[in-house]
Scaffold this motif. Structure first.
Motif, PDB file in Angstrom:
ATOM      1  N   GLU A  86      -1.244   4.358  -3.775  1.00 43.10           N
ATOM      2  CA  GLU A  86      -1.106   5.782  -3.468  1.00 43.10           C
ATOM      3  C   GLU A  86      -1.209   6.080  -1.981  1.00 43.10           C
ATOM      4  OE1 GLU A  86      -3.945   8.084  -5.652  1.00 43.10           O
ATOM      5  OE2 GLU A  86      -3.315   7.238  -7.577  1.00 43.10           O
ATOM      6  N   TYR A  87      -1.968   5.275  -1.251  1.00 42.89           N
ATOM      7  CA  TYR A  87      -2.290   5.603   0.132  1.00 42.89           C
ATOM      8  C   TYR A  87      -1.075   5.824   1.033  1.00 42.89           C
ATOM      9  CZ  TYR A  87      -4.249   5.691   4.750  1.00 42.89           C
ATOM     10  OH  TYR A  87      -4.557   6.076   6.019  1.00 42.89           O
ATOM     11  N   PRO A  88      -0.059   4.968   1.021  1.00 42.44           N
ATOM     12  CA  PRO A  88       1.069   5.201   1.946  1.00 42.44           C
ATOM     13  C   PRO A  88       1.724   6.573   1.762  1.00 42.44           C
ATOM     14  CG  PRO A  88       1.197   2.989   1.068  1.00 42.44           C
ATOM     15  CD  PRO A  88       0.110   3.700   0.302  1.00 42.44           C
ATOM     16  N   ASP A  89       1.946   6.987   0.533  1.00 44.73           N
ATOM     17  CA  ASP A  89       2.571   8.291   0.297  1.00 44.73           C
ATOM     18  C   ASP A  89       1.646   9.429   0.705  1.00 44.73           C
ATOM     19  OD1 ASP A  89       4.855   7.060  -0.694  1.00 44.73           O
ATOM     20  OD2 ASP A  89       4.160   7.134  -2.777  1.00 44.73           O
ATOM     21  N   ALA A  90       0.377   9.305   0.326  1.00 49.62           N
ATOM     22  CA  ALA A  90      -0.589  10.350   0.668  1.00 49.62           C
ATOM     23  C   ALA A  90      -0.790  10.424   2.182  1.00 49.62           C
ATOM     24  CB  ALA A  90      -1.918  10.081  -0.034  1.00 49.62           C
ATOM     25  N   PHE A 143      10.190  -0.806   8.678  1.00 47.97           N
ATOM     26  CA  PHE A 143      11.247  -1.497   7.935  1.00 47.97           C
ATOM     27  C   PHE A 143      11.131  -1.304   6.427  1.00 47.97           C
ATOM     28  CE2 PHE A 143       7.742  -4.405   8.378  1.00 47.97           C
ATOM     29  CZ  PHE A 143       7.631  -4.981   7.115  1.00 47.97           C
ATOM     30  N   SER A 144       9.933  -1.013   5.928  1.00 52.87           N
ATOM     31  CA  SER A 144       9.751  -0.827   4.481  1.00 52.87           C
ATOM     32  C   SER A 144       9.967   0.612   4.045  1.00 52.87           C
ATOM     33  CB  SER A 144       8.355  -1.293   4.065  1.00 52.87           C
ATOM     34  OG  SER A 144       7.380  -0.437   4.633  1.00 52.87           O
ATOM     35  N   GLY A 145      10.200   1.497   5.002  1.00 51.22           N
ATOM     36  CA  GLY A 145      10.436   2.897   4.673  1.00 51.22           C
ATOM     37  C   GLY A 145       9.214   3.786   4.761  1.00 51.22           C
TER      38      GLY A 145
END
Length: 163
Positions: A21-25, A65-67
């Motif tokens: 969840e952390y990357p989106d949050a 690079f991973s978005g």
């Protein structure tokens, strides 16, 4: 011992959930904070700047690079923002200069007209207009504000997962 391994398994599951969840949050929070930063800059500016577009900002995500968003670029939409922020040389036409000098009771003798290839032909250099440094002042304030805001975000995320 069984309770301890169950606790470890639950903890690992909670950490895995946060990692997912952390990357989106974090991206949403970073974008939100960029908006708050531009709001703080706008609060420093006079209301009259609203009409000239000086209170409009563009936020762009800079991704890896991973978005995933690594940073947010915040830029003012007004093409003359840099002149307000950093200052600029002031050029006025000879008629305005004559009126200004007449009002001040000074002579226009000895003041040279500047001729330039940048559209200032026939204009008179009237001095330097200092910058207002609204963004710079806000950046300095945020050096202490931003870490606290991000700490609150991380603490809330951990609390939401009972960690």
């Amino acid at each position: 011992m069984i309770a301890s391994s169950r606790l470890t398994e639950d903890l690992i599951n909670d950490f895995n959930k946060i990692v997912k969840e952390y990357p989106d949050a974090a991206e949403k929070e970073l974008y939100r904070q960029a908006g708050k930063w531009s709001d703080d800059v706008n609060e420093k500016m006079p209301e009259s700047y609203e009409k000239s577009g000086l209170k409009k900002w563009k936020r762009s995500r800079i991704r890896d690079f991973s978005g995933h968003t690594l940073e947010i670029d915040v830029a003012n939409k007004a093409s003359h923002w840099h002149l307000i922020e950093n200052g600029h040389e002031l050029y006025i036409n000879p008629t305005q200069y004559a009126i200004l000098m007449k009002d001040e009771g000074t002579s226009t003798r000895g003041h040279k007209k500047k001729h330039s290839s940048k559209g200032r032909k026939g204009m008179i250099h009237a001095g330097f207009v200092p910058g207002k440094h609204y963004a710079e002042k806000t950046r300095k304030e945020w050096q202490s504000i931003y870490p606290e805001r991000i700490k609150k975000f991380i603490d809330k995320m951990l609390k939401d997962h009972n960690l």
